[in-house]
Design a protein around this motif. Structure first.
Motif, PDB file in Angstrom:
ATOM      1  N   ALA A 115      14.362  -2.268  11.181  1.00 20.03           N
ATOM      2  CA  ALA A 115      13.851  -3.039  10.096  1.00 20.03           C
ATOM      3  C   ALA A 115      12.537  -3.450  10.153  1.00 20.03           C
ATOM      4  CB  ALA A 115      14.632  -4.562   9.483  1.00 20.03           C
ATOM      5  N   ALA A 116      12.185  -3.947  11.462  1.00 22.09           N
ATOM      6  CA  ALA A 116      10.867  -4.529  11.795  1.00 22.09           C
ATOM      7  C   ALA A 116       9.738  -3.278  11.744  1.00 22.09           C
ATOM      8  CB  ALA A 116      10.786  -4.997  12.976  1.00 22.09           C
ATOM      9  N   VAL A 117      10.352  -2.066  11.988  1.00 26.53           N
ATOM     10  CA  VAL A 117       9.476  -1.030  12.324  1.00 26.53           C
ATOM     11  C   VAL A 117       9.377  -0.474  11.033  1.00 26.53           C
ATOM     12  CG1 VAL A 117       9.386   1.500  13.166  1.00 26.53           C
ATOM     13  CG2 VAL A 117      10.195  -0.057  14.455  1.00 26.53           C
ATOM     14  N   GLY A 118      10.182  -0.538  10.213  1.00 27.91           N
ATOM     15  CA  GLY A 118      10.147  -0.071   8.799  1.00 27.91           C
ATOM     16  C   GLY A 118       9.018  -0.999   8.067  1.00 27.91           C
ATOM     17  N   VAL A 119       8.938  -2.247   8.207  1.00 25.43           N
ATOM     18  CA  VAL A 119       8.073  -3.068   7.430  1.00 25.43           C
ATOM     19  C   VAL A 119       6.708  -2.658   7.998  1.00 25.43           C
ATOM     20  CG1 VAL A 119       6.907  -5.218   7.194  1.00 25.43           C
ATOM     21  CG2 VAL A 119       9.593  -4.992   7.026  1.00 25.43           C
ATOM     22  N   LEU A 120       6.425  -2.435   9.127  1.00 27.11           N
ATOM     23  CA  LEU A 120       5.166  -2.084   9.652  1.00 27.11           C
ATOM     24  C   LEU A 120       4.931  -0.568   9.119  1.00 27.11           C
ATOM     25  CD1 LEU A 120       5.226  -3.619  13.300  1.00 27.11           C
ATOM     26  CD2 LEU A 120       4.141  -4.530  11.246  1.00 27.11           C
ATOM     27  N   ALA A 121       5.894   0.072   8.991  1.00 29.23           N
ATOM     28  CA  ALA A 121       5.781   1.525   8.592  1.00 29.23           C
ATOM     29  C   ALA A 121       5.118   1.557   7.177  1.00 29.23           C
ATOM     30  CB  ALA A 121       6.784   2.503   8.862  1.00 29.23           C
ATOM     31  N   VAL A 122       5.770   0.828   6.168  1.00 30.94           N
ATOM     32  CA  VAL A 122       5.574   0.445   4.911  1.00 30.94           C
ATOM     33  C   VAL A 122       4.141   0.222   4.476  1.00 30.94           C
ATOM     34  CG1 VAL A 122       6.000  -0.567   2.531  1.00 30.94           C
ATOM     35  CG2 VAL A 122       7.793   0.441   4.111  1.00 30.94           C
ATOM     36  N   TRP A 123       3.862  -1.075   5.395  1.00 32.37           N
ATOM     37  CA  TRP A 123       2.293  -1.570   5.421  1.00 32.37           C
ATOM     38  C   TRP A 123       1.362  -0.531   5.904  1.00 32.37           C
ATOM     39  CZ3 TRP A 123      -0.536  -2.691   9.991  1.00 32.37           C
ATOM     40  CH2 TRP A 123      -1.454  -3.554   9.887  1.00 32.37           C
ATOM     41  N   ALA A 124       1.490   0.197   7.058  1.00 38.31           N
ATOM     42  CA  ALA A 124       0.645   1.224   7.614  1.00 38.31           C
ATOM     43  C   ALA A 124       0.375   2.308   6.615  1.00 38.31           C
ATOM     44  CB  ALA A 124       0.927   1.493   8.933  1.00 38.31           C
ATOM     45  N   ALA A 125       1.613   2.876   5.884  1.00 41.25           N
ATOM     46  CA  ALA A 125       1.265   3.886   5.062  1.00 41.25           C
ATOM     47  C   ALA A 125       0.443   3.637   3.916  1.00 41.25           C
ATOM     48  CB  ALA A 125       2.544   4.697   5.083  1.00 41.25           C
ATOM     49  N   LEU A 126       1.080   2.485   3.239  1.00 44.40           N
ATOM     50  CA  LEU A 126       0.813   2.147   1.762  1.00 44.40           C
ATOM     51  C   LEU A 126      -0.340   1.232   1.649  1.00 44.40           C
ATOM     52  CD1 LEU A 126       4.151   2.473  -0.102  1.00 44.40           C
ATOM     53  CD2 LEU A 126       2.229   4.321   0.125  1.00 44.40           C
ATOM     54  N   VAL A 127      -0.670   0.583   2.626  1.00 44.14           N
ATOM     55  CA  VAL A 127      -1.524  -0.684   2.532  1.00 44.14           C
ATOM     56  C   VAL A 127      -2.580  -0.373   3.047  1.00 44.14           C
ATOM     57  CG1 VAL A 127      -2.052  -3.187   2.790  1.00 44.14           C
ATOM     58  CG2 VAL A 127       0.439  -2.480   1.874  1.00 44.14           C
ATOM     59  N   THR A 128      -2.798   0.177   4.440  1.00 47.54           N
ATOM     60  CA  THR A 128      -3.886   0.476   5.403  1.00 47.54           C
ATOM     61  C   THR A 128      -4.676   1.780   5.219  1.00 47.54           C
ATOM     62  OG1 THR A 128      -2.738   1.353   7.294  1.00 47.54           O
ATOM     63  CG2 THR A 128      -2.841  -1.132   7.067  1.00 47.54           C
ATOM     64  N   THR A 129      -3.963   2.536   4.426  1.00 48.01           N
ATOM     65  CA  THR A 129      -4.696   3.876   3.947  1.00 48.01           C
ATOM     66  C   THR A 129      -5.146   4.100   2.546  1.00 48.01           C
ATOM     67  OG1 THR A 129      -2.327   5.217   3.377  1.00 48.01           O
ATOM     68  CG2 THR A 129      -3.025   4.895   5.807  1.00 48.01           C
ATOM     69  N   GLY A 130      -6.306   4.948   2.456  1.00 42.45           N
ATOM     70  CA  GLY A 130      -6.505   5.362   1.082  1.00 42.45           C
ATOM     71  C   GLY A 130      -5.810   5.785   0.131  1.00 42.45           C
ATOM     72  N   PRO A 131      -4.998   6.821   0.572  1.00 46.41           N
ATOM     73  CA  PRO A 131      -3.978   7.511  -0.133  1.00 46.41           C
ATOM     74  C   PRO A 131      -2.763   6.737  -0.572  1.00 46.41           C
ATOM     75  CG  PRO A 131      -4.751   8.956   1.433  1.00 46.41           C
ATOM     76  CD  PRO A 131      -5.509   7.623   1.794  1.00 46.41           C
ATOM     77  N   GLY A 132      -2.671   6.129   0.718  1.00 49.90           N
ATOM     78  CA  GLY A 132      -1.334   5.008   0.186  1.00 49.90           C
ATOM     79  C   GLY A 132      -1.647   3.935  -0.807  1.00 49.90           C
ATOM     80  N   GLN A 133      -2.797   3.433  -0.799  1.00 49.43           N
ATOM     81  CA  GLN A 133      -3.128   2.404  -1.709  1.00 49.43           C
ATOM     82  C   GLN A 133      -3.391   3.136  -3.132  1.00 49.43           C
ATOM     83  OE1 GLN A 133      -6.546  -0.251  -1.190  1.00 49.43           O
ATOM     84  NE2 GLN A 133      -6.039  -0.793   1.088  1.00 49.43           N
ATOM     85  N   VAL A 134      -3.843   4.109  -3.052  1.00 53.39           N
ATOM     86  CA  VAL A 134      -3.821   4.815  -4.600  1.00 53.39           C
ATOM     87  C   VAL A 134      -2.390   5.034  -5.181  1.00 53.39           C
ATOM     88  CG1 VAL A 134      -4.673   7.044  -5.707  1.00 53.39           C
ATOM     89  CG2 VAL A 134      -6.193   5.945  -4.058  1.00 53.39           C
ATOM     90  N   VAL A 135      -1.566   5.806  -4.228  1.00 44.60           N
ATOM     91  CA  VAL A 135      -0.106   5.788  -4.918  1.00 44.60           C
ATOM     92  C   VAL A 135       0.237   4.470  -5.296  1.00 44.60           C
ATOM     93  CG1 VAL A 135       1.921   6.462  -4.445  1.00 44.60           C
ATOM     94  CG2 VAL A 135       0.052   7.792  -3.399  1.00 44.60           C
ATOM     95  N   ASP A 136       0.407   3.422  -4.426  1.00 43.56           N
ATOM     96  CA  ASP A 136       0.907   2.268  -4.770  1.00 43.56           C
ATOM     97  C   ASP A 136       0.289   1.620  -6.183  1.00 43.56           C
ATOM     98  OD1 ASP A 136       2.905   0.852  -3.745  1.00 43.56           O
ATOM     99  OD2 ASP A 136       1.680  -0.448  -2.439  1.00 43.56           O
ATOM    100  N   GLU A 137      -1.273   1.703  -6.394  1.00 41.09           N
ATOM    101  CA  GLU A 137      -1.934   1.444  -7.412  1.00 41.09           C
ATOM    102  C   GLU A 137      -1.633   2.082  -8.661  1.00 41.09           C
ATOM    103  OE1 GLU A 137      -4.225  -1.796  -8.419  1.00 41.09           O
ATOM    104  OE2 GLU A 137      -3.562  -1.308  -6.426  1.00 41.09           O
ATOM    105  N   VAL A 138      -1.281   3.374  -8.483  1.00 37.87           N
ATOM    106  CA  VAL A 138      -0.973   4.257  -9.735  1.00 37.87           C
ATOM    107  C   VAL A 138       0.424   3.723 -10.125  1.00 37.87           C
ATOM    108  CG1 VAL A 138      -0.149   6.548 -10.098  1.00 37.87           C
ATOM    109  CG2 VAL A 138      -2.276   6.168  -8.973  1.00 37.87           C
ATOM    110  N   ALA A 139       1.309   3.435  -9.307  1.00 38.88           N
ATOM    111  CA  ALA A 139       2.517   2.645  -9.763  1.00 38.88           C
ATOM    112  C   ALA A 139       2.541   1.590 -10.522  1.00 38.88           C
ATOM    113  CB  ALA A 139       3.485   2.783  -8.560  1.00 38.88           C
ATOM    114  N   PHE A 140       1.503   0.599  -9.970  1.00 36.83           N
ATOM    115  CA  PHE A 140       0.819  -0.387 -10.597  1.00 36.83           C
ATOM    116  C   PHE A 140       0.432  -0.139 -11.909  1.00 36.83           C
ATOM    117  CE2 PHE A 140      -1.911  -3.986 -11.256  1.00 36.83           C
ATOM    118  CZ  PHE A 140      -1.023  -5.256 -10.799  1.00 36.83           C
ATOM    119  N   ALA A 141      -0.454   0.852 -12.102  1.00 38.62           N
ATOM    120  CA  ALA A 141      -0.888   0.991 -13.529  1.00 38.62           C
ATOM    121  C   ALA A 141       0.121   1.689 -14.319  1.00 38.62           C
ATOM    122  CB  ALA A 141      -1.865   2.119 -13.319  1.00 38.62           C
ATOM    123  N   GLY A 142       0.918   2.448 -13.742  1.00 41.63           N
ATOM    124  CA  GLY A 142       2.188   3.001 -14.702  1.00 41.63           C
ATOM    125  C   GLY A 142       3.205   1.940 -15.367  1.00 41.63           C
ATOM    126  N   SER A 143       3.178   0.834 -14.658  1.00 39.07           N
ATOM    127  CA  SER A 143       3.962  -0.212 -15.270  1.00 39.07           C
ATOM    128  C   SER A 143       3.354  -0.803 -16.424  1.00 39.07           C
ATOM    129  CB  SER A 143       4.045  -1.357 -14.145  1.00 39.07           C
ATOM    130  OG  SER A 143       2.955  -2.271 -13.945  1.00 39.07           O
TER     131      SER A 143
END
Length: 272
Positions: free
Chosen positions: A3-31
């Protein structure tokens, strides 16, 4: 540990990278697409989650455990709820950072509302009599999923925030269950096996479909050559926005069911 590794993996993939932030933000815009229709219901669900709700929930959990003469379950429930929610706040405000890649630098991972809902649901399953744990887990999964999805609908959180909150709860659940097993006592055997399998299977299917949708949205964004700028989410087409948003909803709902199914599986051989 997973679970700890999972939290760090989600953060690293979707928060610290440009493509990850875009995907997350697109979902945000889709809402935004369905907000006019669903915002009222989402607000009603989110209004049930507050500091007062958390305190009242803990009191109810302790009373239930004491009435059953299961003092260690009361301690376990308090440790679970307190530990997970403190961890979420520390991760969000102290430990994890969101680099400013053109989409804002305010970190919102993990989701505090989802952590509150998930921990109260899991702790309730822990303290109720073994015979009713299955139905209670189903209701808990529905409540947790409704809260997680509502944070997306209301535009309070991104899919990564909800996923991280579920993983924080899973980690603390594993710690608490390990502690109960060390203390020993009579185990519950195979009670709840069907419920655990059904919830886990449905949750895994939903989470996998959601992840697939997010990956498909990421591929579509990459194919279009979207650049990480403040307008990236708005530049994505409506179809990509809805696909990413649907992926976030499925990950939230599926992850909630998978969490409660895993809890039932863990508790089958844990002293009650």
């Amino acid at each position: 540990m997973l679970a700890a590794v999972g939290v760090l993996a989600v953060w690293a993939a979707l928060v610290t990278t440009g493509p990850g932030q875009v995907v997350d933000e697109v979902a945000f815009a889709g809402s935004v697409r369905g907000r006019d229709l669903l915002d009222g219901r989402a607000t009603d669900v989110l209004s049930l989650v507050s500091e007062g709700t958390l305190v009242l929930g803990v009191v109810v959990l302790v009373v239930l455990a004491v009435l059953r003469r299961r003092l260690r379950l009361a301690v376990a429930a308090v440790a679970l709820v307190g530990g997970a929610n403190v961890t979420t706040q520390l991760l969000k405000h102290v430990v994890l950072q969101r680099p400013d890649l053109g989409l804002g630098s305010a970190n919102s991972l993990p989701s505090g509302h989802t952590t509150v809902a998930a921990t109260l649901a899991v702790a309730l399953v822990l303290v109720v009599p073994v015979a009713v744990r299955g139905p209670v887990a189903l209701l808990g999964a529905a409540y947790t999923a409704a809260t997680g999805v509502s944070t997306l609908v209301a535009g309070w959180h991104r899919p990564s925030d909800v996923a991280a909150a579920l993983l924080v709860t899973a980690g603390w659940t594993a710690l608490v269950v390990a502690g109960l097993r060390v203390l020993g006592g009579s185990a519950t055997g195979r009670v709840g096996r069907g419920w655990a399998a059904a919830l886990a299977a449905a949750g895994a299917a939903g989470a996998v479909l959601g992840l697939a949708a997010l990956l498909a949205a990421a591929a579509a964004i990459d194919a279009a050559g979207t650049v990480v700028v403040a307008s990236a989410a708005q530049d994505a087409g409506r179809g990509v926005q809805l696909l990413s948003y649907a992926g976030g909803v499925l990950v939230s709902a599926g992850g909630s069911a998978l969490l409660l199914g895993a809890v039932l599986a863990l508790l089958r051989r844990t002293p009650a």
